[in-house]
Design an enzyme around this catalytic site. Structure first.
Site, PDB file in Angstrom:
ATOM      1  N   SER A   1       0.862  -1.183   0.000  1.00  0.00           N
ATOM      2  CA  SER A   1       0.000   0.000   0.000  1.00  0.00           C
ATOM      3  C   SER A   1       0.891   1.223   0.000  1.00  0.00           C
ATOM      4  O   SER A   1       2.026   1.182   0.505  1.00  0.00           O
ATOM      5  CB  SER A   1      -0.867  -0.014   1.263  1.00  0.00           C
ATOM      6  OG  SER A   1      -1.448   1.247   1.483  1.00  0.00           O
TER       7      SER A   1
ATOM      8  N   TYR B   1      -1.809  -1.128  10.580  1.00  0.00           N
ATOM      9  CA  TYR B   1      -1.829  -1.413   9.134  1.00  0.00           C
ATOM     10  C   TYR B   1      -0.585  -0.848   8.444  1.00  0.00           C
ATOM     11  O   TYR B   1       0.113  -1.562   7.725  1.00  0.00           O
ATOM     12  CB  TYR B   1      -3.097  -0.812   8.529  1.00  0.00           C
ATOM     13  CG  TYR B   1      -3.265  -1.094   7.053  1.00  0.00           C
ATOM     14  CD1 TYR B   1      -3.722  -2.338   6.608  1.00  0.00           C
ATOM     15  CD2 TYR B   1      -2.981  -0.124   6.086  1.00  0.00           C
ATOM     16  CE1 TYR B   1      -3.886  -2.598   5.251  1.00  0.00           C
ATOM     17  CE2 TYR B   1      -3.143  -0.381   4.740  1.00  0.00           C
ATOM     18  CZ  TYR B   1      -3.605  -1.619   4.316  1.00  0.00           C
ATOM     19  OH  TYR B   1      -3.770  -1.878   2.970  1.00  0.00           O
TER      20      TYR B   1
HETATM   21  N1  LIG Z   1      -8.617  -1.413  -0.825  1.00  0.00           N
HETATM   22  C1  LIG Z   1      -7.588  -0.573  -0.843  1.00  0.00           C
HETATM   23  O1  LIG Z   1      -7.735   0.657  -1.019  1.00  0.00           O
HETATM   24  C2  LIG Z   1      -6.184  -1.108  -0.686  1.00  0.00           C
HETATM   25  C3  LIG Z   1      -5.134  -0.201  -0.860  1.00  0.00           C
HETATM   26  C4  LIG Z   1      -3.842  -0.667  -0.725  1.00  0.00           C
HETATM   27  C5  LIG Z   1      -3.598  -1.996  -0.449  1.00  0.00           C
HETATM   28  N2  LIG Z   1      -4.654  -2.864  -0.279  1.00  0.00           N
HETATM   29  C6  LIG Z   1      -4.354  -4.261  -0.004  1.00  0.00           C
HETATM   30  O2  LIG Z   1      -5.000  -5.075  -0.949  1.00  0.00           O
HETATM   31  C7  LIG Z   1      -5.206  -6.376  -0.397  1.00  0.00           C
HETATM   32  C8  LIG Z   1      -6.643  -6.804  -0.647  1.00  0.00           C
HETATM   33  O3  LIG Z   1      -7.479  -5.942   0.097  1.00  0.00           O
HETATM   34  P1  LIG Z   1      -8.964  -5.539  -0.339  1.00  0.00           P
HETATM   35  O4  LIG Z   1      -9.018  -4.086  -0.344  1.00  0.00           O
HETATM   36  O5  LIG Z   1      -9.379  -6.306  -1.541  1.00  0.00           O
HETATM   37  O6  LIG Z   1      -9.755  -6.009   0.971  1.00  0.00           O
HETATM   38  P2  LIG Z   1     -10.932  -7.050   1.200  1.00  0.00           P
HETATM   39  O7  LIG Z   1     -12.010  -6.870   0.196  1.00  0.00           O
HETATM   40  O8  LIG Z   1     -11.259  -6.912   2.647  1.00  0.00           O
HETATM   41  O9  LIG Z   1     -10.254  -8.458   0.914  1.00  0.00           O
HETATM   42  C9  LIG Z   1      -9.280  -8.991   1.778  1.00  0.00           C
HETATM   43  C10 LIG Z   1      -9.137 -10.461   1.461  1.00  0.00           C
HETATM   44  O10 LIG Z   1      -8.124 -11.007   2.327  1.00  0.00           O
HETATM   45  C11 LIG Z   1      -8.680 -12.170   2.907  1.00  0.00           C
HETATM   46  N3  LIG Z   1      -8.043 -12.547   4.166  1.00  0.00           N
HETATM   47  C12 LIG Z   1      -7.952 -11.839   5.316  1.00  0.00           C
HETATM   48  N4  LIG Z   1      -7.317 -12.561   6.251  1.00  0.00           N
HETATM   49  C13 LIG Z   1      -6.989 -13.759   5.680  1.00  0.00           C
HETATM   50  C14 LIG Z   1      -6.349 -14.927   6.117  1.00  0.00           C
HETATM   51  N5  LIG Z   1      -5.891 -15.045   7.379  1.00  0.00           N
HETATM   52  N6  LIG Z   1      -6.179 -15.945   5.238  1.00  0.00           N
HETATM   53  C15 LIG Z   1      -6.639 -15.845   3.987  1.00  0.00           C
HETATM   54  N7  LIG Z   1      -7.288 -14.783   3.507  1.00  0.00           N
HETATM   55  C16 LIG Z   1      -7.464 -13.745   4.352  1.00  0.00           C
HETATM   56  C17 LIG Z   1     -10.154 -11.875   3.080  1.00  0.00           C
HETATM   57  O11 LIG Z   1     -10.880 -13.060   3.326  1.00  0.00           O
HETATM   58  P3  LIG Z   1     -12.318 -13.039   4.100  1.00  0.00           P
HETATM   59  O12 LIG Z   1     -13.360 -12.687   3.077  1.00  0.00           O
HETATM   60  O13 LIG Z   1     -12.448 -14.442   4.614  1.00  0.00           O
HETATM   61  O14 LIG Z   1     -12.212 -12.002   5.190  1.00  0.00           O
HETATM   62  C18 LIG Z   1     -10.426 -11.265   1.716  1.00  0.00           C
HETATM   63  O15 LIG Z   1     -10.548 -12.260   0.737  1.00  0.00           O
HETATM   64  C19 LIG Z   1      -4.820  -6.274   1.077  1.00  0.00           C
HETATM   65  O16 LIG Z   1      -3.522  -6.777   1.270  1.00  0.00           O
HETATM   66  C20 LIG Z   1      -4.850  -4.777   1.331  1.00  0.00           C
HETATM   67  O17 LIG Z   1      -4.018  -4.395   2.397  1.00  0.00           O
HETATM   68  C21 LIG Z   1      -5.945  -2.444  -0.393  1.00  0.00           C
END
Ligand SMILES: NC(=O)c1ccc[n+]([C@@H]2O[C@H](COP(=O)([O-])OP(=O)(O)OC[C@H]3O[C@@H](n4cnc5c(N)ncnc54)[C@H](OP(=O)(O)O)[C@@H]3O)[C@@H](O)[C@H]2O)c1
Length: 246
Positions: A147, A169
């Protein structure tokens, strides 16, 4: 060309699901990693209905037994892994409204532990379990989904004061970037490339859908790092518009 095999952790929704969709549309076999069998199977089924070769793989990045079982299954069924996307991530404080998150002086240590368990330790555990399979690929790629909030340069730069100061985070993503550098150094003499990616602020469950970008836009940056050519970078921090300063 042989069909590439890509494993995406946390691929049942959000940016991970969209990354699986892009790589699947590109003709790859996508292994939809998810800790929930129900959600993972649903996501893989939805991708399969679109004509994508998608298969659910049970994978909780905080659970050693599930990681080991996933690696054994991938080895048995595919014999190798070409792409590992370490996407699964959490924020233990409310990222939808950073103003309500506790300042560093009031963060409970357990929140930091929880963030690091998934966002950092989980990446080490999954990467180490999958590396023997990645070494069997002619062009292994590891993408660590970081991020902009992990950038110390941005945090201390002119716009730093306006950035969300989410200690659990942000520091976990800074540590994830350090992992990227460490693995890239170890693997420098191999075809495997290891990079961090900043997908940008995307509307997902992680931030209560407050992001200004779509998950597909974020996924496109990740997919780009997953298919880097042999002349592409390793040990880099990549965003849509170029490199992020560490
Ligand atoms: N959204 C943003 O603006 C943003 C920006 C920068 C970076 N990111 C990064 O992008 C990545 C994806 O995030 P997202 O925004 O798509 O969030 P999200 O929709 O909340 O998805 C997160 C995913 O990670 C899974 N997860 C969490 N803990 C886990 C575990 N112990 N084992 C396996 N899977 C697990 C969740 O599964 P469950 O459904 O079971 O909870 C879900 O599938 C993350 O690393 C986040 O930090 C996001």
């Amino acid at each position: 060309m042989t069909t590439r095999i890509a494993l995406i952790t946390g691929a049942n929704k959000g940016i991970g699901l969209e990354t699986a969709r892009i790589l699947g549309r590109d003709g790859m076999t996508v292994l939809v990693g998810a800790r929930s069998a129900d959600l993972g199977e649903k996501a893989a089924d939805a991708l399969a209905e679109e004509g994508i070769d998608a298969r659910f793989v049970h994978l909780d990045v905080t659970d050693a037994a599930s990681i080991q079982a996933a690696a054994e299954r991938i080895g048995d069924e595919h014999g190798r892994l070409d792409i590992l996307i370490n996407n699964a991530g959490i924020t233990p404080t409310d990222a939808s409204d950073p103003a309500t998150s506790p300042p560093p002086s009031r963060v409970a240590p357990d929140l930091v532990r929880t963030a690091f368990e998934t966002n950092v330790v989980g990446v080490v555990a999954v990467t180490n379990a999958m590396l023997p399979l990645l070494r069997r690929s002619p062009a292994g790629r590891i993408v660590n989904v970081s991020s902009n909030l992990g950038s110390l340069t941005q945090a201390t730069g002119p716009s730093g004061a306006a950035r969300p100061n989410l200690l659990p985070y942000n520091t976990s993503k800074t540590a994830l970037n350090a992992l990227t550098v460490a693995y890239a150094k170890e693997l420098a003499g191999t075809p495997i490339k290891v990079n961090s990616v900043a997908p940008g602020f995307c509307a997902t469950d992680l931030n209560g859908h407050t992001g200004s970008r779509t998950p597909a836009q974020g996924a496109a940056v990740i997919a780009g790092a997953a298919v880097l050519g042999d002349d592409g970078p390793t040990g880099s921090y990549i965003a849509e518009d170029g490199r992020v300063p560490w």
